[in-house]
Structure formats: C-alpha cells, structure tokens
Design a protein around this motif. Sequence first.
Motif, mmCIF file in Angstrom:
data_model
loop_
_atom_site.group_PDB
_atom_site.id
_atom_site.type_symbol
_atom_site.label_atom_id
_atom_site.label_comp_id
_atom_site.label_asym_id
_atom_site.label_seq_id
_atom_site.Cartn_x
_atom_site.Cartn_y
_atom_site.Cartn_z
ATOM 1 N N THR A 239 -4.862 -44.564 -17.645
ATOM 2 C CA THR A 239 -4.961 -46.017 -17.555
ATOM 3 C C THR A 239 -3.598 -46.661 -17.766
ATOM 4 O OG1 THR A 239 -5.381 -46.440 -19.901
ATOM 5 C CG2 THR A 239 -7.275 -45.801 -18.536
ATOM 6 N N ALA B 155 -17.441 -49.220 -14.502
ATOM 7 C CA ALA B 155 -16.264 -49.937 -14.024
ATOM 8 C C ALA B 155 -16.460 -51.426 -14.253
ATOM 9 C CB ALA B 155 -16.030 -49.616 -12.548
ATOM 10 N N ARG C 102 -18.775 -46.065 -10.902
ATOM 11 C CA ARG C 102 -17.943 -45.446 -9.866
ATOM 12 C C ARG C 102 -17.865 -43.956 -10.134
ATOM 13 N NH1 ARG C 102 -15.456 -49.093 -6.597
ATOM 14 N NH2 ARG C 102 -15.116 -51.198 -7.414
ATOM 15 N N GLU D 22 -13.618 -41.491 -6.894
ATOM 16 C CA GLU D 22 -13.299 -42.727 -6.172
ATOM 17 C C GLU D 22 -12.139 -43.489 -6.798
ATOM 18 O OE1 GLU D 22 -17.662 -44.151 -4.520
ATOM 19 O OE2 GLU D 22 -16.910 -44.967 -6.398
ATOM 20 N N LEU D 23 -11.841 -43.234 -8.046
ATOM 21 C CA LEU D 23 -10.841 -44.027 -8.754
ATOM 22 C C LEU D 23 -9.457 -43.798 -8.169
ATOM 23 C CD1 LEU D 23 -12.043 -43.545 -12.435
ATOM 24 C CD2 LEU D 23 -12.526 -45.473 -10.901
ATOM 25 N N ARG D 24 -8.701 -44.861 -8.072
ATOM 26 C CA ARG D 24 -7.349 -44.836 -7.543
ATOM 27 C C ARG D 24 -6.459 -45.708 -8.427
ATOM 28 N NH1 ARG D 24 -9.913 -41.813 -4.919
ATOM 29 N NH2 ARG D 24 -9.954 -41.469 -2.654
ATOM 30 N N SER E 140 -7.579 -49.271 -9.592
ATOM 31 C CA SER E 140 -9.008 -49.415 -9.877
ATOM 32 C C SER E 140 -9.201 -49.921 -11.302
ATOM 33 C CB SER E 140 -9.719 -48.068 -9.725
ATOM 34 O OG SER E 140 -9.634 -47.568 -8.415
ATOM 35 N N LYS E 141 -10.397 -50.401 -11.604
ATOM 36 C CA LYS E 141 -10.722 -50.869 -12.943
ATOM 37 C C LYS E 141 -11.822 -50.002 -13.538
ATOM 38 C CE LYS E 141 -7.948 -54.399 -12.644
ATOM 39 N NZ LYS E 141 -8.467 -55.771 -12.519
ATOM 40 N N THR F 268 -11.993 -54.270 -19.870
ATOM 41 C CA THR F 268 -11.650 -53.706 -18.572
ATOM 42 C C THR F 268 -10.179 -53.317 -18.566
ATOM 43 O OG1 THR F 268 -13.317 -55.053 -17.466
ATOM 44 C CG2 THR F 268 -11.581 -54.137 -16.094
#
Length: 369
Positions: free
Chosen positions: A212, A262, A268, A272-274, A277-278, A290
């Motif tokens: 993060t 998310a 999610r 899928e996370l990139r 993303s949150k 968040t």
Amino acid sequence: MSSEKLCWLDIRSAGKARQAIVEEALHQRIDGIVAADPADLEGLPPTVTKVLMPPAGKQPASYGSAGVVILAGDASARARAAEAAPDVEFGRLVEITDAESLDAAIEAARTERWSVLEFRDPTKIPLEIVIAAAADAEGAIITMAKNTEEAAVIFGCLQLGSDGVLMPGRSVGDATALKATAAGGTGELLLVELEVTAVAHIGMGERACVDTCSYLGKDEGILVGSHSKGMILCVSETHPLPYMPTRPFRVNAGAIHSYTLADEGRTRYLSELRAGSKVMAVDTKGRTRTVAVGRVKIETRPLISIDAVAAGGQEVNLILQDDWHVRVLGPGDAVLNSTELRPGDRVLGHLPTADRHVGYPIDEFCHEQ
C-alpha cells in the motif's frame, strides 16, 4: 483548526436543478448552503448555515436570513458591515495568486471567524502554508474545491486538512459525495472470533503481496478470504522478523483468487488489484480506512489452507503463502504465524452478509464451496 470537517455546498451555479440539489443537501445534513442572492437562502431550515457570498465588489442591500456573510476586500469594509448587522457573522474571501495574496490568506486565517480561500494554482503547498501558520487559530478555514477529488486532497492536507470545503453543487449527488469525502474513514466493521478447524499444506500456487501507499499499524491489515461471506484479518508486515526487515506498508495477503474488501463496499480479487487501486485497511477494533495500492507482487510459492468456523456455523477459508513469517491477527491483538495455527486456535475475521456480483453486494442465491 477543528477536527470536525465542514461541508459547504455552493448553489450559485446550480441552475434549474437548484431545488433538488438543496433538498439533497439538507437530507445529507450539509453544514452550509452558499448563495449569491439572499432570496436563495429564504426558507432554509435552521439546521443548515445560510452563507451569503455576493459577487466581488457588490454589497447587497440586505443580508436577508443569512447567518454568515463572506466578503472580499479590506477589513474596514467588513467592520462597517458587522457594525450594521451585529447578528451576522462575517468572513473574508481571499483569492491566492502570489506571495502577497498568500500573506493575506494567512492573516485572514489567523484573525477572521471565517476565511474562504480560493487558490488559483493546482499546487496545495500554499494551503499547507496557511494551515501550518494558523494551526492554533480559533477561526475556520474553508477552502474552495472544484470537485470531490480535490476536496479529498484538501481535507487531508498536512494530515490536519482545511476546516471545511466549499464545493459547487451542480447536480444531484454532489452533496452526498462531498459528505462522504469529508467523512474520510469508512466507518467500522464487526469483527468476530473464528475457531480454526483445519490446516493443510496444498502445494504450489500464486500468492499476492499487497503493497500500500500508507504505513499500516501493528494491529492493522486487510481482510482476505476464499469466499465473499467470510474473511480473516491478515496483518501487515510491521512486526519484526528474524531474517528480513519489516515492511509496514505490506500485507502478504493470500492466493490470487482470494477476495478482499475495497472501496464503495465492493470486494475485489487480489489478482485484480493494481497500482492506484483502493483497499480497506482494518484494525483489530474494526476501524477502517481506505488506502491506495502502490504495487501488487504475485509470485509462485507453496500455499497453506486454513479453515475456520464462526460461532453461528459460518465456514471460512483462507489460503496463504506456506511460510512461518506470514501472519494473521487474533483476539487481543495476537499476531499468529500461519504455519503454527492448529485446530482450536482463534483468529479474527469478518462475515459479510451479502452475496456478490462483479464485486458488488447483491441479494441473490449464491453458494460458495
């Protein structure tokens, strides 16, 4: 500076949608309605602050029912206006375009009851300077924002943020979005104790580390699970390890098929996370926020499957990297090495109630196994 963030909605350019926008603003308990004409403030309930902000250089013949009047110009004009209308609170509008006007904004923030600041340039460094210079002032800084994206930055500036944001209300939905932005955190989740029922080594597969853009606390991580209705709290790498440095921004989260929570109430897949993303960070008290994803590392590793059950019989599964340093959280902020979990151990988790379709909660039949 105040910890309570104020939301002022500007209806000066609302047009034909003005009535609907105001009704939504009142329903959402917007703190202030801003108008250029006193007539547009008539009939508003006492639950909202009526803010009159006439065009620059124009002095209205009457303030009507306005409780706050924001005027540009020097202090003497505001002093005369305040003397003529002792029941009205007056504030100063400052447009910041250069060093001289920045000094004027600092003076206003230090001395005025209300300071409404409009920054011409997109940089937020001048706002940071004003917030720092007026940190102990009793007045309120209201900063103008073009949209909710800018409002979020303003609320978080220097971690103190502006006392409030003044944003145009151009359509229905703007008031709701502004209030949600001011809230910042995403509230609280109900965490429950889960009893581990089985642990199994299941061979190789791809797992995801979620890095993060924020430091995560020692009692904070993200919720991860194989099923949308049951997740376990995976802790961030904030706790010391014997062979590697701590990485307090990272959660070694689980196999790539896993769900996590998310933003906007969605789940999610980890796959899928990139970057950008949150995801929802959660601590052991259920407090949430968040955070933005900076990177997701997907690598092939041995995997371990953990089965657990809630008091009501809800079954939960989590598949993690099969390594001692991958950890989950338990009651009392206990940090538990995943490879040392045994049947009867207790971990913290969350049991969402809704099924999911493309990540959104939906009330339909869905069986996961």
